[in-house]
Design a protein around this motif. Structure first.
Motif, PDB file in Angstrom:
ATOM      1  N   UNK A  27     -13.846  10.786  19.361  1.00 46.25           N
ATOM      2  CA  UNK A  27     -14.056  10.094  20.638  1.00 46.25           C
ATOM      3  C   UNK A  27     -15.347   9.286  20.580  1.00 46.25           C
ATOM      4  N   UNK A  28     -15.273   7.999  20.966  1.00 50.29           N
ATOM      5  CA  UNK A  28     -16.429   7.114  20.955  1.00 50.29           C
ATOM      6  C   UNK A  28     -16.498   6.355  22.279  1.00 50.29           C
ATOM      7  N   UNK A  29     -17.650   6.431  22.941  1.00 52.06           N
ATOM      8  CA  UNK A  29     -17.890   5.715  24.199  1.00 52.06           C
ATOM      9  C   UNK A  29     -19.140   4.863  24.043  1.00 52.06           C
ATOM     10  N   UNK A  30     -19.017   3.568  24.292  1.00 51.53           N
ATOM     11  CA  UNK A  30     -20.148   2.647  24.185  1.00 51.53           C
ATOM     12  C   UNK A  30     -20.270   1.901  25.508  1.00 51.53           C
ATOM     13  N   UNK A  31     -21.454   2.000  26.124  1.00 55.09           N
ATOM     14  CA  UNK A  31     -21.689   1.402  27.436  1.00 55.09           C
ATOM     15  C   UNK A  31     -22.947   0.536  27.408  1.00 55.09           C
ATOM     16  N   UNK A  32     -22.815  -0.694  27.873  1.00 53.47           N
ATOM     17  CA  UNK A  32     -23.960  -1.597  28.068  1.00 53.47           C
ATOM     18  C   UNK A  32     -24.846  -1.696  26.824  1.00 53.47           C
ATOM     19  N   UNK A  40     -10.582   8.052  14.615  1.00 50.57           N
ATOM     20  CA  UNK A  40     -10.896   7.753  16.010  1.00 50.57           C
ATOM     21  C   UNK A  40      -9.627   7.736  16.860  1.00 50.57           C
ATOM     22  N   UNK A  41      -9.614   8.585  17.910  1.00 52.66           N
ATOM     23  CA  UNK A  41      -8.446   8.688  18.774  1.00 52.66           C
ATOM     24  C   UNK A  41      -8.711   8.192  20.192  1.00 52.66           C
ATOM     25  N   UNK A  42      -9.946   8.279  20.642  1.00 53.66           N
ATOM     26  CA  UNK A  42     -10.291   7.857  22.004  1.00 53.66           C
ATOM     27  C   UNK A  42     -11.439   6.863  21.951  1.00 53.66           C
ATOM     28  N   UNK A  43     -11.223   5.673  22.521  1.00 61.81           N
ATOM     29  CA  UNK A  43     -12.233   4.623  22.516  1.00 61.81           C
ATOM     30  C   UNK A  43     -12.443   4.128  23.938  1.00 61.81           C
ATOM     31  N   UNK A  44     -13.714   4.081  24.368  1.00 62.91           N
ATOM     32  CA  UNK A  44     -14.042   3.600  25.701  1.00 62.91           C
ATOM     33  C   UNK A  44     -15.159   2.572  25.607  1.00 62.91           C
TER      34      UNK A  44
END
Length: 639
Positions: free
Chosen positions: A347-352, A371-375
């Motif tokens: 799971x990878x989350x990248x914000x701003x 990688x299964x979840x990308x935000x």
């Protein structure tokens, strides 16, 4: 002897004798000479107030309160059991605070106390995850309350989880209160301190000395805690597995280095808005903590170097969150993917993050093969070309979430959805203003057969034309969320409903105020056999006719929300007469035409209901609400 006992006496006086049966009256006798006793009537001299006070002080017995703390400490630690210690703690504030300074290993063990301990372990009151949990908010957070908790829970297995959120402005929690917890709760496993500026390194050091079983530490807005306190935790709590630090201006690289070096079981780390944390702290943390699986870095002064260290040493990382990293460039994110070190990343989350571009996004897709979840949230430098390249390169993706990425357009999302080679199960678009209706030919694009969930929320440009294109790409949809798409109509949504071959299970149409009873009728007819959750909140054109179709076709419906719809008592009556054995939650909030006439119908529905929302139903009076609350005792009613 009998003669003496039965002798009644006479009027003569005998020397040395006494006729006063009460010894207290002897003060009334005055001896004149050696052979004559004379009796005087009672006389009393009034005492002054000073003499009375002196006499009272003379005869007053000293109490246990006069003993110094050292003596009381020795007495308290020899009490036979937890009940006795709790009773003594209730006597006074002084006794409570003194009792809270006694560590568990300082209590003298007796035969009765051992028996009580065995009994309490057999009948321990277990809460939460297997230990006692306490949470103090705001005014409740004081040293006295913490001391009471520490003393009261020590005989019941001990406190395992403690959360302090905020503090009393007059007599808030201090190091002394935390010290009481450390002495009385050696089994503490989780500690959360939020916005408690009065607790500093001394209190945290006491926790480190007394709570060696601590596994989770959460520090938020603790301005008085510095590296010294964190180093003490590292030295005293080797079992620490989770550490969350947010807005702690005095915690920096030195404390993180100690945690990484002395806590080998550390698995999760979250650091947010700590200005003293830089590349050195993050790199040492990643290099030394080999078991880290969850990493969250937000609003930190780190550079490309930290991301290079993450991809080199983070071989065990499965969940990674990067937010507000203004000093990380495109090269940093590109290296993170190109180095191919994050093989276990799920799971990878990248914000701003300004460094996220089309090039770096493609590199991440190629390097993170699991990688299964990308935000992606608020990343303004990613465009359609980067999204399509990511979709083509990624090999294991199951969930894609795009929020406030305004450079994405309808064509980019359609092409990405058509070109994705993985078994994508979920696609979510939130506030993507660049997505607008355009005419586009999609008949030649291959459908995404694996997609089960589609959520398009608050994208004002997304209308009926976009829905018409998506219908051919998502034939197996089961979950549909179109919250806030006020531009869609019955004609635009109907083709999508007709093309969902698997049968819709969860449909959310909140705020789609252009939809009418016709689309609800079609939905009930086409998917009534599978539909379990239906949300029509704010669809003000929906009337009782929709409830008739729902009652006739949606036999497995579990949750129905018709808040702020044109529903009346007649519609509720239809629902009550239908066979809806699975209906557990019904929301009628803001339905002003629902009145007290619906009470018998709601009562009948109450046989299966567990939740009923009647907020802002102005036609239902307070007495009627009270009757429903009493009648539907097993149902949670919001009124």
């Amino acid at each position: 002897m009998p003669a003496l006992v039965n002798y009644s006496g006479d009027d003569e006086l005998y020397p040395g004798g006494s006729f006063c049966p009460n010894p207290m009256e002897l003060g009334r006798l005055c001896t004149i000479g050696s052979n004559l006793d004379v009796y005087y009537p009672p006389t009393k001299r009034p005492r002054t107030i000073f003499e009375a006070i002196e006499l009272e002080q003379y005869y007053q017995e000293p109490g246990i309160e006069v003993l110094p703390d050292e003596c009381l400490f020795e007495i308290f630690r020899r009490l036979p059991g937890g009940k006795e210690r709790s009773s003594c703690a209730c006597v006074s504030k002084r006794w409570l605070m003194l009792m809270s300074t006694i560590c568990k290993d300082e209590i003298e063990r007796t035969t009765s106390s051992v028996a009580e301990t065995v009994s309490s372990e057999e009948n321990q009151d277990v809460e939460g995850d297997g230990y006692l949990t306490r949470c103090l908010d705001g005014k409740k957070a004081t040293d006295i309350r913490l001391a009471a908790i520490a003393v009261g829970t020590s005989s019941r297995g001990g406190l395992g989880k403690l959360s302090i959120r905020g503090s009393n402005s007059v007599r808030g929690v201090t190091n002394r209160g935390l010290s009481a917890v450390a002495h009385g709760c050696p089994s503490l496993r989780s500690l959360s301190l939020w916005n408690v500026s009065s607790i500093g390194d001394e209190g945290l050091s006491e926790i480190a000395k007394g709570c060696h079983m601590l596994e989770k530490l959460d520090l938020c807005m603790c301005s008085s805690i510095s590296n010294k306190g964190l180093i003490a935790i590292a030295e005293g709590c080797p079992n620490l597995t989770t550490l969350n630090i947010e807005s702690c201006p005095n915690i920096g690289n030195e404390g993180l280095h100690a945690i990484a070096r002395l806590c080998p079981k550390l698995q999760s780390i979250s650091i947010k808005d700590c200005p003293l944390v830089g590349d050195h702290g993050v790199s040492s943390l990643l290099a030394l903590a080999s078991n880290l699986s969850r990493v969250k870095l937000q609003a930190l002064n780190i550079t490309d170097f930290s991301l290079a260290v993450i991809c080199h040493y983070g071989k065990a990382i499965t969940n990674l969150v990067l937010s507000g990293l203004k000093n990380v460039s495109e090269r940093g994110f590109w290296v993170m993917g190109a180095a191919q070190g994050l093989q276990k990343l799920v799971s990878l989350t990248i914000t701003s993050c300004r460094g996220v571009t089309d090039t770096s996004l493609e590199a991440i897709a190629k390097g993170c093969i699991n990688l299964k979840q990308m935000c992606l949230r608020r990343n303004c430098f990613v465009s359609d070309s980067g999204l399509v390249a990511f979709a083509k390169a990624v090999v294991s993706l199951e969930s894609l979430q795009l929020e406030e990425c305004n450079r994405f357009t309808q064509s980019g999302i359609i092409c990405a959805l058509a070109n994705i080679k993985t078994k994508l199960k979920s696609l979510t678009l939130v506030k993507c203003t660049g997505v607008k209706d355009i005419d586009m030919e999609v008949t030649m694009l291959s459908p995404c057969e694996s997609l089960r969930s589609l959520a398009i929320q608050k994208c004002p440009g997304f209308g009926s034309a976009s829905l018409a294109m998506i219908r051919n790409l998502c034939p197996q949809l089961q979950h549909l969320n179109l919250t806030g798409l006020y531009g869609i109509t019955d004609a635009g949504l109907l083709p999508l409903l007709e093309n969902c071959e698997a049968g819709l299970v969860n449909v959310n149409l909140t705020g789609c105020w252009n939809l009418t009873d016709n689309i609800v009728s079609a939905l009930a007819r086409l998917h009534g056999g599978t539909l379990e959750i239906l949300n029509l909140d704010g669809c003000w054109k929906i009337t009782d006719a929709s409830l008739v179709d729902i009652a006739d076709n949606c036999l497995v419906l579990n949750d129905l929300d018709v808040s702020k719809c044109a529903i009346t008592d007649a519609g509720i009556a239809v629902l009550s007469r239908a066979s809806l054995p699975s209906l557990q939650v019904l929301s009628l909030s803001g339905c002003s035409d629902v009145s007290k006439k619906s009470v018998p119908f709601l009562t009948k529905l109450g046989h299966t209901l567990l939740g009923l929302n009647l907020q802002n139903c102005n036609s239902i009076g307070s007495s009627t609400m009270e009757f429903l609350v009493e009648k539907l005792w097993r149902c949670d009613i919001l009124a």
